[in-house]
Design a protein around this motif. Structure first.
Motif, short mmCIF file in Angstrom:
data_model
loop_
_atom_site.label_atom_id
_atom_site.label_comp_id
_atom_site.label_asym_id
_atom_site.label_seq_id
_atom_site.Cartn_x
_atom_site.Cartn_y
_atom_site.Cartn_z
N PRO A 192 0.82 -1.22 0.00
CA PRO A 192 0.00 0.00 0.00
C PRO A 192 0.85 1.27 0.00
O PRO A 192 1.91 1.31 0.62
N PHE A 193 0.35 2.30 -0.70
CA PHE A 193 1.03 3.57 -0.77
C PHE A 193 0.42 4.54 0.25
O PHE A 193 -0.71 4.35 0.70
N LYS A 194 1.17 5.57 0.56
CA LYS A 194 0.69 6.54 1.54
C LYS A 194 -0.37 7.43 0.92
O LYS A 194 -0.21 7.96 -0.18
N ARG A 195 -1.49 7.60 1.63
CA ARG A 195 -2.60 8.43 1.14
C ARG A 195 -2.33 9.89 1.51
O ARG A 195 -2.23 10.25 2.68
N LEU A 196 -2.18 10.72 0.49
CA LEU A 196 -1.87 12.12 0.70
C LEU A 196 -2.87 13.00 -0.06
O LEU A 196 -3.74 12.49 -0.77
N LYS A 237 0.54 17.91 8.17
CA LYS A 237 1.65 18.78 7.81
C LYS A 237 1.94 18.63 6.31
O LYS A 237 1.58 17.63 5.69
N SER A 238 2.61 19.64 5.76
CA SER A 238 2.97 19.61 4.35
C SER A 238 4.20 18.74 4.16
O SER A 238 5.17 18.83 4.91
N VAL A 239 4.14 17.89 3.14
CA VAL A 239 5.29 17.06 2.79
C VAL A 239 6.18 17.82 1.81
O VAL A 239 7.40 17.86 1.94
N VAL A 240 5.55 18.44 0.81
CA VAL A 240 6.25 19.25 -0.18
C VAL A 240 5.40 20.47 -0.51
O VAL A 240 4.18 20.37 -0.62
N ARG A 241 6.04 21.61 -0.65
CA ARG A 241 5.34 22.83 -1.05
C ARG A 241 6.15 23.48 -2.17
O ARG A 241 7.24 23.97 -1.93
N ILE A 242 5.62 23.47 -3.39
CA ILE A 242 6.39 23.85 -4.57
C ILE A 242 5.75 25.03 -5.29
O ILE A 242 4.60 24.94 -5.71
N PRO A 243 6.46 26.14 -5.45
CA PRO A 243 5.94 27.24 -6.27
C PRO A 243 5.67 26.76 -7.69
O PRO A 243 6.46 25.99 -8.25
N ALA A 293 -5.11 22.66 6.36
CA ALA A 293 -4.35 22.25 5.17
C ALA A 293 -4.51 23.27 4.06
O ALA A 293 -3.55 23.66 3.41
N SER A 294 -5.75 23.72 3.80
CA SER A 294 -6.00 24.69 2.74
C SER A 294 -5.29 26.01 3.03
O SER A 294 -4.67 26.60 2.16
#
Length: 305
Positions: A89-93, A111-117, A292-293
């Protein structure tokens, strides 16, 4: 036995997106209606539950002559490799696409895993073999690496819808930057015209106020150091200002190298920004908690630089 049943029920609620939405009092119908009525749905943020399969990182890819690499081909190979190496199983994000960035958020850890402009996204698309896959490639800000992220959706339609959403968000950011550049050029042209008219009188006044120089002494103007571009980069500036400068360099290069700099590379799908439709986007989008939003919209420093 009753206690075990209660624990199983609790776990099911905890890990069920539908149950989470009901507990938060936010229905998909209401969320879809709010997106459709919004002046700019990207300011709200469009969120999608996905399974994070993995990623593949490449070193600096830009060629010496400035030619862009074939990101779509690299991602095609990366998707196959990641699927071979990673097993479910993969992680649900959650992927949240806002007006400035793409955020991958972990609802379990909140929490944010990645935040990309968005300007750092070089490619997004689906895969011809793994049709439920949504993938995108992002450049690091320092230009030392490029990373292909591989995510699995419930069906091919959702994956392709996410491609259209990201392509449209990218175009919006580019067009906003382009409009700002045109505005600055007009303002600069106006100030130059005004200064030309005032120059003769000002030059005479300055010359009259300065002592005569025999040419053997260095004036204050002569001695002033001149900062080049590298010196300016070393000045202590905020992270936000660094991102703005990097976005300007990235988009300036796109303007020179691409006939359609506002159109993101989507590989074989050949998605155009005008293909974006809010009803299609909202069909697969699902609400997440407000924290999250807000985190995706506010930004902050990216965790994957």
């Amino acid at each position: 036995m009753a206690a075990r049943l209660l624990r199983k029920t609790g776990d099911a609620i905890k890990h069920s997106p539908a149950a989470m939405k009901r507990l938060m009092g936010i229905s998909k119908g209401k969320y879809k209606m709010e997106l459709a009525q919004a002046d700019d749905p990207f300011k709200m943020g469009l969120s999608y539950y996905v399974d994070y399969v993995g990623y593949e990182t490449f070193p600096q890819l830009e060629k010496p002559d400035g030619e862009e690499p074939k990101y779509s081909l690299l991602c095609e190979k990366a998707v196959v490799k990641v699927h071979q190496e990673q097993k479910p199983p993969f992680k649900r994000l959650v992927v949240i696409v806002s007006d400035q960035r793409l955020t991958i958020y972990d609802p379990k850890d909140e929490k944010s895993v990645v935040r990309i402009p968005l300007y750092r996204i070089a490619f997004c698309g689906s895969h011809s073999l793994f049709t439920k896959t949504f993938t995108f490639m992002e450049r690091s800000r320092d230009g030392t690496r490029t990373t292909c992220h591989v995510l699995a959706c419930e069906n091919p339609a959702k994956a392709q819808s996410m491609v259209r959403v990201v392509a449209k968000a990218f175009q919006n950011v580019f067009l906003e930057w382009s409009a700002q550049q045109r505005k600055q050029k007009r303002q600069k042209a106006g100030s130059v015209d005004q200064s030309v008219d005032q120059a003769p009188a000002e030059e005479k006044a300055v010359a009259a106020s300065q002592p005569a120089s025999d040419g053997g002494e260095e004036t204050a103007t002569d001695a002033a150091p001149v900062l080049n571009a590298e010196d300016v980069e070393q000045l202590d500036v905020s992270e936000e200002e660094k991102e703005k400068r990097h976005m300007h360099r990235t988009f300036s290069r796109r303007t020179i190298r691409s006939k359609k700099p506002d159109v993101l590379d989507t590989g074989a799908l050949s998605v155009q920004p005008e293909d974006f439709n809010i009803d299609d986007a909202a069909e697969f989008a699902e609400p997440v908690n407000e924290d999250a939003s807000e985190g995706a919209l506010k930004g902050g420093s990216a965790l994957a630089e």
